[in-house]
Design an enzyme around this catalytic site. Sequence first.
Site, short mmCIF file in Angstrom:
data_model
loop_
_atom_site.label_atom_id
_atom_site.label_comp_id
_atom_site.label_asym_id
_atom_site.label_seq_id
_atom_site.Cartn_x
_atom_site.Cartn_y
_atom_site.Cartn_z
N ARG A 212 0.85 -1.19 0.00
CA ARG A 212 0.00 0.00 0.00
C ARG A 212 0.89 1.25 0.00
NH1 ARG A 212 -3.72 2.50 4.89
NH2 ARG A 212 -4.83 4.00 3.58
N HIS A 213 0.40 2.31 -0.59
CA HIS A 213 1.13 3.58 -0.57
C HIS A 213 1.41 4.04 0.86
CE1 HIS A 213 -2.52 5.62 0.74
NE2 HIS A 213 -3.17 4.99 -0.22
#
Length: 463
Positions: A84-85
């Site tokens: 995930r970012h």
Amino acid sequence: MCIMLTFLWKFTVSGFLIFSCCLLNYVNPEENPDTPAIYKYFNTKGRYEEVNPYLREDILAVNRSMLQPPSAQCREIHLTAIIRHGTRYPTSKNVKKMQKLYDIVLHNASGEESWLRGIQTQWTMWYTEDMDGRLVQKGVNDHKHLAVRLSKLFPSLISEEKLRGGFIKFITSSKHRCVNSTLSFKAGLTELWAITDKEFDHAVNDALMRFFDRCTRFVQEVDKNPTALSEVDQFRQGPEMRRVTEKIADRLRVPYNDITDDMTEAAFYLCAYEFAIKAVNSPWCQLFDEDDAKVVDYASDLREFWTRGYGYDINRKSSCILFHDVFNRLNEAANESQSGQQVTEAVTVQVGHADTLLPLLTLLGFFKDSDALTSKNFATQAQRSFRTSHMMPYAANLVLALYDCGGGDLRLQPLLNEKPVTFPGLTNQQSSMPLYQDVRDHYRELLQGCDFETECQLFKTPA
């Protein structure tokens, strides 16, 4: 305060890996005035350090001893990391809610409490709509540090030689926060090895990393369907959430109808974002006690359950395309290794969203409770497995490491947020690294089916 013994792997100046033991002064977050009392309940807005508390003392700490291949012959041949970012600003939609709450507190709230005076006289609304989910500096560091830690966990795969040789592939969602997280991950490696003479490409692939946008059935039946979130809506209008909104109104001394469930969520986000972005215990956090936080946390998990988790079958099936992509890469690496060839894609780093990772984890069977999360069972779900505060912080990651142990013995090690996990429902596991063939057999139905185009097409309702 307590002392914690931690075993770490560290790089020497010459690049060799050494093992060291060090004593860390571990400060209990509850004793730290800069940590909100409700820090455990920030769901998808939580810091990665709360999932791995040892990182608060040493952000580059790893423990290679947790990786225990069944024999000394085992060598890592491929790694896929779906990440995930990193930490981001709130979206414009949430900034608008925050601004509305701030105006209420600034102009309507009364009282002499120091935290309230702090909001009204010292805190300013610094979030702007144009921030709209962009990566913050903390998010840059999230991915830089993760890159270094993974290179320490898997030094023969994530190495300068492999990077320069083109054996590490980077794929990202087109969203700016994901692209910038990918750039940050690459920067973590190039800075680690002081590489200044070469740049490394990445591919934007929304078909893989934003599959949910392209799954017509998911979009129509869940994402754009106002009735799909009926359980969430019922809980937000129910007695547990009503008690929280009324307690906040009482603390602010404003009418009950000023504090809606949206305003409650905005206050919670203000507390969470201030901690995630600035590492401060914001006065906004004083609007909640732990019981309140548990309710808001459940409301968030309820939404994730029904939009990305087990609530609807299409939520998990929308990730079929990513599931097959992962296993195709594993198969290719396995075939190349067993035929004596060099594995052409040693590492695949894929950066997306919580909305990318959560459906895949659901498809694989992780964090499934015996009972579905509903608007009525908050009290009985206190020990639920499906808890985004534990599994989906910023920079959350699923790593699948493939090992060749010789003689056709291939092993697959899954790690979630850098901790070994076991594939749900996979029986007779001889070690923490099951046989790759056993994993394939376990997911045979999905491997033989789970076709993205078929699952995601809209079916006509019989007349």
